[in-house]
Design an enzyme around this catalytic site. Structure first.
Site, short mmCIF file in Angstrom:
data_model
loop_
_atom_site.label_atom_id
_atom_site.label_comp_id
_atom_site.label_asym_id
_atom_site.label_seq_id
_atom_site.Cartn_x
_atom_site.Cartn_y
_atom_site.Cartn_z
N ASP A 33 0.86 -1.19 0.00
CA ASP A 33 0.00 0.00 0.00
C ASP A 33 0.90 1.23 0.00
OD1 ASP A 33 -3.07 0.84 0.98
OD2 ASP A 33 -1.49 2.26 1.53
N ASP A 128 -3.96 2.49 -4.96
CA ASP A 128 -2.65 2.49 -4.31
C ASP A 128 -2.28 1.20 -3.60
OD1 ASP A 128 -3.99 2.66 -1.79
OD2 ASP A 128 -2.39 3.93 -1.00
N GLU A 129 -3.06 0.13 -3.80
CA GLU A 129 -2.70 -1.08 -3.06
C GLU A 129 -3.13 -2.35 -3.77
OE1 GLU A 129 -5.11 -1.91 0.61
OE2 GLU A 129 -5.99 0.00 0.09
P1 TTP Z 1 -5.23 4.81 1.65
O1 TTP Z 1 -4.22 3.81 1.21
O2 TTP Z 1 -6.32 4.35 2.57
O3 TTP Z 1 -4.51 6.00 2.43
P2 TTP Z 1 -3.20 6.77 2.07
O4 TTP Z 1 -2.42 6.08 0.99
O5 TTP Z 1 -3.53 8.20 1.78
O6 TTP Z 1 -2.41 6.74 3.45
P3 TTP Z 1 -1.71 5.50 4.14
O7 TTP Z 1 -1.91 4.32 3.27
O8 TTP Z 1 -0.26 5.90 4.28
O9 TTP Z 1 -2.37 5.38 5.47
O10 TTP Z 1 -5.90 5.48 0.41
C1 TTP Z 1 -5.21 5.70 -0.81
C2 TTP Z 1 -5.72 6.97 -1.47
O11 TTP Z 1 -7.12 6.86 -1.72
C3 TTP Z 1 -5.54 8.20 -0.63
O12 TTP Z 1 -4.25 8.77 -0.78
C4 TTP Z 1 -6.63 9.07 -1.14
C5 TTP Z 1 -7.72 8.14 -1.55
N1 TTP Z 1 -8.78 8.09 -0.51
C6 TTP Z 1 -9.85 8.98 -0.61
O13 TTP Z 1 -9.95 9.75 -1.56
N2 TTP Z 1 -10.81 8.94 0.36
C7 TTP Z 1 -10.75 8.11 1.45
O14 TTP Z 1 -11.63 8.12 2.31
C8 TTP Z 1 -9.63 7.20 1.53
C9 TTP Z 1 -9.53 6.26 2.70
C10 TTP Z 1 -8.69 7.24 0.54
MG MG Z 2 -2.14 4.07 1.12
MG MG Z 3 -4.78 2.02 0.22
#
Ligand code: TTP
Ligand code: MG
Ligand code: MG
Length: 379
Positions: A33, A128-129
């Site tokens: 991720d 992103d994952e």
């Molecule tokens: P995540 O992987 O949940 O979060 P992140 O990458 O920003 O942070 P980390 O993994 O380090 O905790 O989500 C990936 C992307 O998806 C995030 O950068 C933005 C988007 N997203 C939204 O637009 N709304 C949301 O509620 C979430 C959870 C994510």
């Molecule tokens: Mg993330």
């Molecule tokens: Mg994610």
């Protein structure tokens, strides 16, 4: 002779079972991720934002919500899905940026291609994952953690972005691990540490335990993995129905779910058979609503929208009838799907003929445009 045959057969069965257990126990799963993904892309592309509290999201004036925040901004309590106006109150000196989806999509494509260069068994969960099953890689001598490290290096080289990886023997534990040392971390959960990690884990961190089930768990004195572990399977099934079995297993670090590679889907749909022949429009439409809701959920998971909606019914004489509508603008929302399905149903259904099955299918799928995405698409 007969006896020997039996013994051999037994041995084979035992052997087969052993192989199956081994195959499950020896899976090598990686979950990767990206760290503060949207914010990290923004910080990469604008050096002035380096090391600053960066918040990416909709505008406060337009009732926007936060997509994500850099770790510096998280210190102020800012997090995803929070109204941007609230973020401004918590972090007035933050750097607020509106999303540039094309940039995130471009980074995502590079990342996904790197995953696919390691294994065919990749299950993306969002931009992103992804989960990767590397059990069958030709280098069994390399520890999975080294492979995860290679992948993280490749990602950094291609995108200048950091990611976090979790390595374990199933999906649940791999995902749990990837979140344990964020940002820029690599965590392994194996037989040596799994018990301690799970027993101390907050009950809300178990997959499938949302806000409501967490409260219910608390009502029954279940606060962490140890409390969950102490419940009998029968009790968990009594309390949580079908999910009880999965929860019982999760407390033991067991998760049989395979990494599902994405297939190209042509349509998505669900249907239901009624217990008795049905001629009550209210009840049938209620079912159509539920089916539309399910279909919308599945579309969201696939990040697709659909340009056709089809309603199918089967009469009490087992005659199948269906009607389809092609749309100029694709749909993905449950209400839109239901409204079209409702019209199709009224055109299709003979008031005098009871039916035994109803189905809602959407087809002609296309990638959902980012403008249409809701925050739920990322979760
Ligand atoms: P995540 O992987 O949940 O979060 P992140 O990458 O920003 O942070 P980390 O993994 O380090 O905790 O989500 C990936 C992307 O998806 C995030 O950068 C933005 C988007 N997203 C939204 O637009 N709304 C949301 O509620 C979430 C959870 C994510
Ligand atoms: Mg993330
Ligand atoms: Mg994610």
């Amino acid at each position: 002779m007969k006896l020997t045959g039996k013994i051999i057969l037994r041995k084979c069965c035992a052997y087969k079972l052993l192989e199956e257990v081994k195959a499950l126990a020896e899976r090598r799963i990686i979950h990767i991720d990206m760290d503060y993904f949207f914010a990290q892309v923004e910080m990469r592309d604008n050096p002035k934002l380096q090391g600053k509290p960066v918040i990416v999201g909709g505008k406060a004036s337009g009732r926007g919500v936060v997509s994500t925040a850099s770790y510096e901004a998280r210190k102020y309590g800012v997090h995803s899905a929070m109204p941007t106006a609230q973020a401004h109150k918590l972090c007035p000196n933050g750097f607020y940026v509106t999303p540039r989806f094309e940039a995130y999509k471009a980074a995502s494509t590079l990342i996904m291609n790197i995953f696919k260069s390691y294994t065919d068994v990749v299950e993306p969960l969002s931009l992103d994952e992804a989960y990767l099953d590397i059990t069958h890689l030709v280098r069994p001598d390399l520890p999975a953690s080294s492979i995860a490290q290679y992948i993280r290096n490749d990602i950094f080289e291609a995108t200048q972005l950091t990611s976090s990886a979790g390595v374990s023997y199933n999906k649940f534990l791999a995902k749990l691990a990837s979140g344990m040392n964020k940002p820029n971390g690599l965590t392994v959960i194996d037989y040596r540490n799994v018990h301690d990690i799970l027993m101390a884990l907050d009950i809300g961190a178990f997959p499938g335990v949302g806000k409501a089930s967490k409260e219910k768990m608390h009502d029954y004195g279940i606060y962490n993995g140890q409390d969950l572990y102490d419940q009998s399977e029968r009790e968990l099934i009594r309390l949580f129905g079908k999910r009880g079995h999965g929860l019982y297993n999760k407390a033991r670090g067991i998760d049989y779910n395979p990494v599902k590679t994405t297939r190209i889907r042509k349509s998505v749909g669900t249907e239901r058979t009624f217990a008795t022949d049905m001629n009550d429009d209210d009840k049938i439409l209620q079912k159509i609503w539920e089916l539309s809701h399910k279909t919308a959920e599945r579309l969201a998971k696939l990040q697709k929208s659909a340009k056709t909606v089809t309603v199918k019914i089967k009469t009490f004489k087992f005659e199948s009838l269906s009607k389809q509508r092609s749309l100029r603008d694709p749909v993905r929302d449950e209400t839109d799907i239901y409204n079209i399905a409702y019209t199709l149903y009224t055109e299709l259904k003979d008031p005098d003929i009871p039916i035994r099955l109803v189905g809602v299918t959407v087809g002609n799928l296309e990638k959902a445009t980012y403008e249409n995405m809701t925050i739920y698409d990322y979760i």
